[in-house]
Design an enzyme around this catalytic site. Structure first.
Site, PDB file in Angstrom:
ATOM      1  N   GLU A 163       9.818 -73.721  60.815  1.00 26.24           N
ATOM      2  CA  GLU A 163       8.998 -72.924  59.970  1.00 26.24           C
ATOM      3  C   GLU A 163       9.289 -72.808  58.299  1.00 26.24           C
ATOM      4  OE1 GLU A 163      10.238 -69.441  61.804  1.00 26.24           O
ATOM      5  OE2 GLU A 163       8.824 -69.399  62.760  1.00 26.24           O
ATOM      6  N   GLU A 184       6.167 -72.076  69.249  1.00 29.84           N
ATOM      7  CA  GLU A 184       6.237 -70.832  69.776  1.00 29.84           C
ATOM      8  C   GLU A 184       5.908 -68.994  70.576  1.00 29.84           C
ATOM      9  OE1 GLU A 184       9.869 -70.017  67.197  1.00 29.84           O
ATOM     10  OE2 GLU A 184      10.601 -72.069  67.204  1.00 29.84           O
TER      11      GLU A 184
HETATM   12  C1  GAL Z   1      11.371 -68.430  65.017  1.00 35.59           C
HETATM   13  C2  GAL Z   1      12.618 -69.661  64.501  1.00 35.59           C
HETATM   14  C3  GAL Z   1      13.433 -69.659  65.815  1.00 35.59           C
HETATM   15  C4  GAL Z   1      13.920 -69.182  66.835  1.00 35.59           C
HETATM   16  C5  GAL Z   1      13.256 -67.130  66.648  1.00 35.59           C
HETATM   17  C6  GAL Z   1      13.266 -66.150  66.674  1.00 35.59           C
HETATM   18  O1  GAL Z   1      11.732 -68.265  63.258  1.00 35.59           O
HETATM   19  O2  GAL Z   1      11.554 -71.017  64.765  1.00 35.59           O
HETATM   20  O3  GAL Z   1      13.817 -70.923  65.684  1.00 35.59           O
HETATM   21  O4  GAL Z   1      15.264 -68.114  65.315  1.00 35.59           O
HETATM   22  O5  GAL Z   1      12.072 -67.584  65.058  1.00 35.59           O
HETATM   23  O6  GAL Z   1      14.231 -66.146  67.738  1.00 35.59           O
END
Ligand code: GAL
Length: 840
Positions: A183, A252
């Protein structure tokens, strides 16, 4: 695959990979999908972070992921776990990365390796080793020589390790994708030119490592070719990659959210998660990773933050303990089967979008060979939609998508749960004679050899280098016998400004008060009247970190601890600033330096026994021994009677506990329909954010386990219990005409000319049996699992079939049809069955 596609592929490979990858690479990509051995694939992936469970749990977690319909396991690589000091590497126990990757391979699944090495992940310091901060001239995650050198060194180390073990797909291994950075897009935006230079460098550095498999950068709109940019979020259907020849990937898909100490526990309804995934697929997405599929536990001091809880359960399809979270796990499994039935049509080309109403659409995928799959969506969060598509009629629940793998028959709807729900319980495990505690008092005021004195206030991370959560600040204050307050009794006010995260104030060895921050506001101010006496007084501040931050710019500049000012108000002179006088410091607790958490250390001091132990004293160490209980159900410690501290078993840290930090927030009703966000469906308001702390079975010996607790605030160890996690009850909640895979198969194969009735499946945990039917109603029951109630229509024989087929069984199924329940209780009314069975 068509000739055109093959030619395009050859061209794409030539253009994209000429400067980096070998042309024989068996993993590549095109505009539609990741291509493995010449085949476009719809890939379902899930995050399981290996250090967040024990190696003994890995095979079961991976197996449950496979049964849940996953093709890929995604994990970050945790730099600070692997390189605890510069050049000293650690790959043992739950950091045995190679073993983890090999287990995934053995299970027949692929791996997406997110090397980072910045990982975020609610992990201490975002995965960076704290020693990085002390490399001269370093600036994190920007165009900075010292940082880039370290990042390249670690990334290369990991890639070479994977190559040596032949773990990339090109060498016959499971790794089909890797990630560099994490990110970085939003950060780059903030940093400007230096940020752009760094992200370009990171991409080229990664690609230069010639893994033979594609690299991904998530949330990085300008990821340079051939790196694929991917989306993270609760929804990603709106996302498009930065080039038309890259596939649409979702790295994600948040299955829930993390818990912070002081915050409520978030939940994401399975119906909405499934809806978001179906939305992504219908818009041409071909790779989805659930973050997290198994969240697990932040053991030791690995939790980031600050204030990230020890449980990283995440409301994931596998719960913290590795048990199925139902209905989420089962509902997603059904979704994955439905998507896979559509795969031939999905990978063939872009969908045709057909409007079906104000809030309704069909996405239709067709292949040249005649495959056809349709997704019928109702985006309206409030009402059902009756739509026609082809020459058929469909009823779509609010905020849902129906999947038709043959463009005719529905096999799945995201808002209709075919999977059972389960309610879990924590049951006390009898320990012979109970825990019998001994105590040791951590001293507060001694100036020891390990302490040092300087003028002024020191920043905490620079002082402890995170070797401990704790830093003592000690100073003396001389009070003149003529001070007015000594007669008026109006105590002077001590004010301490701290960058966080928690602070205990002791005056002459007595606890005078405590202050702490939160994830959102880590800073704190202590301000209170303090009982000083004439002569020399000792002010002792115990400043405690609760996990270093894991997200944001300029890691090298973050502060913690008492930065001041520290003042006394209400003296004859008015205000006295203590900030610039002499302060003595000690890193860590005495008990830590004695190693009280270990067998050898704990036997090196005298412990107090007897009734003294139960007093709610701050800064106490407690220890006991116990034998491992029988059985294989997951175990936890109920810490509900305790304040704040840390727990060790047999010398290993289970993590920080803080049940005294109650969750503030609003925990209203939770409707699956409508856009989800992490504040939407919360529980535990007003209660401990985290009460139970996972004890992995493999950490226990059959007898003589040493349990050590360090309590900062004052708690009652007699209220600590070992508990077992089991299924309490299971429920099914099924519509009388619910689509099922079975039904779909019969219909499409022509074996049934009218729809079949669905079945209610109930299944208890291993070793359990259904002991009673708590509720059953075929008709119009209302409520949710745990609190079902009869509606106006109820079949009088609703219980009978369940009593007959389920009692005494581990699992059972009952067909949902009127004749099974003594006839139709209300013809022409849409009916459903709700049932709850108790597991014992
Ligand atoms: C995303 C990040 C993950 C985790 C998630 C929140 O932005 O890439 O590593 O932190 O948020 O759980």
């Amino acid at each position: 695959m068509g000739l055109k596609l093959v030619m395009w592929n050859v061209l794409a490979v030539a253009v994209l990979f000429s400067w980096v990858c070998s042309v024989e690479a068996s993993v590549s990509y095109d505009s539609k999908a990741i291509v493995i051995n010449g085949q476009r694939r719809i890939l379902i992936s899930g995050s399981i972070h290996y250090p967040r469970s024990s190696p003994e749990m890995w095979p079961d977690l991976i197996q449950k992921a496979k049964e849940g319909g996953l093709d890929v396991i995604q994990t970050y690589v945790f730099w600070n776990g692997h390189e605890p000091s510069p050049g000293k590497y650690y790959f043992e126990e739950n950091y045995d990365l190679v073993k983890f990757v090999k287990l995934v391979h053995q299970a027949g699944l692929y791996v997406h390796l997110r090397i980072g090495p910045y990982v975020c992940a609610e992990w201490n310091f975002g995965g960076f080793p704290v020693w990085l901060k002390y490399i001269r001239g370093i600036q994190f995650r920007t165009d900075n020589g010292p940082f880039k050198a370290q990042m390249q060194k670690f990334t290369t180390k990991i890639v070479n390790m994977m190559k040596a073990e032949r773990l990339f797909e090109t060498h016959g291994g499971p790794i089909i994708l890797s990630q560099i950075e994490n990110e970085y897009g939003p950060m780059e935006y903030e940093l400007g030119a230096a940020g752009r230079a760094y992200s370009q460098w990171a991409a080229h550095m990664a690609v230069g490592l010639s893994t033979g498999v594609p690299w991904v950068m998530c949330k990085q709109d300008d990821a340079p070719d051939p790196v694929i940019n991917a989306c993270n979020g609760f929804y990603c259907d709106y996302f498009s990659p930065n080039k038309a020849y890259k596939p649409k990937m979702w790295t994600e898909a948040w299955t829930g959210w993390y818990t912070e100490f002081g915050g409520p526990v978030p939940h994401r309804p399975a119906e909405d998660l499934a809806f978001s995934v179906a939305r992504f697929i219908q818009k041409g997405g071909s790779f989805i990773n659930y973050y997290m599929y198994h969240g697990g536990t932040n053991f030791g001091r690995t939790a980031g933050g600050p204030f990230i809880a020890t449980s990283y359960d995440y409301d994931a399809p596998l719960d913290e303990y590795g048990l199925l979270r139902q209905p989420k796990w089962g509902h997603l499994k059904d979704l994955h089967r439905a998507i896979k039935l559509c795969e031939p049509a999905l990978v063939s080309g872009d969908p045709t979008v057909v409007p079906l109403g104000n809030y309704q659409q069909a996405h239709v995928f067709k292949s040249k060979s005649g495959a056809c799959a349709a997704f019928l969506a109702n985006y309206n969060p409030n009402s059902y939609a009756k739509i026609s598509f082809g020459n058929m009629h469909y009823n779509l629940p609010p905020w849902s998508i129906s999947i038709l793998p043959d463009c005719k028959n529905t096999v799945y709807n995201t808002a209709r749960l075919g999977a059972q729900s389960a309610q879990m319980k924590m049951t006390r495990v009898p320990i012979h004679g109970g825990f019998s505690w001994q105590a040791y008092n951590e001293e507060t005021t001694s100036y020891e050899d390990t302490s040092f004195t300087v003028v002024g206030l020191l920043e905490q991370i620079n002082t402890t280098r995170d070797a401990s959560d704790h830093l003592w600040y000690m100073t003396d204050v001389k009070i003149d016998p003529n001070e007015g307050f000594l007669r008026s009794g109006k105590y002077p006010v001590l004010t301490v400004l701290s960058a966080g995260h928690a602070l205990h104030v002791f005056i002459n060895g007595q606890l005078s008060g405590t202050a702490y921050g939160s994830l959102e506001f880590p800073k704190l101010t202590f301000s209170s009247g303090v009982n000083l006496r004439a002569g020399i007084n000792t002010i002792t501040l115990l400043s405690t970190t609760v996990g270093l931050p894991n997200v944001g710019p300029h890691f090298e500049t973050w502060n913690a601890g008492v930065l001041g000012p520290v003042t006394l108000n209400g003296l004859n002179e008015g205000r006295r600033d203590l900030s610039w006088q002499k302060w003595s410091y000690k890193v860590g607790l005495k008990g830590e330096s004695l190693g009280l958490h270990s067998f050898s250390g704990s036997s090196s001091v005298e412990w107090i026994q007897g009734n003294f132990v139960s007093r709610k004293q701050p800064l106490m160490w407690y220890k006991t021994t116990f034998n491992a209980p029988a059985g294989s159900a997951p175990l936890a410690l109920d810490m509900g009677s305790m304040g704040k501290g840390q727990i060790w078993i047999n010398g290993r840290s289970l993590g920080r506990y803080w049940p005294a930090y109650k969750a503030s927030g609003s925990c209203g009703a939770c409707n699956y329909a409508g856009t989800y966000h992490e504040k939407k469906c919360l529980s535990n308001c007003g209660e401990a954010s985290q009460r139970w702390y996972h004890v992995p079975h493999s950490w226990l010996n059959p007898t003589g386990n040493l349990l050590v607790v360090f309590e900062e605030w004052g708690g009652d160890p007699n209220g600590i219990f070992l508990v077992r996690r089991d299924i309490d009850s299971v429920c099914a909640d099924i519509n009388e005409w619910q689509p099922t895979l079975m039904n779909w198969r019969m219909q499409t194969s022509g074996k049934a000319n009218k729809p079949l009735r669905p079945k209610a499946h109930l299944s208890c945990g291993p070793g359990q049996k259904i002991s009673s039917i708590k509720f059953a109603s075929f008709g119009t029951p209302v409520g949710v699992c745990g609190s079902f109630r009869e509606g106006s229509c109820h079949a009088h024989k609703s219980y009978d079939a369940f009593q007959r087929s389920c009692i005494g069984q581990n699992s059972c199924s009952v067909t949902v049809a009127p004749e099974i329940f003594g006839g139709d209780p209300c013809p022409n009314v849409m009916k459903k069955l709700s049932v709850e069975a108790i597991c014992s």
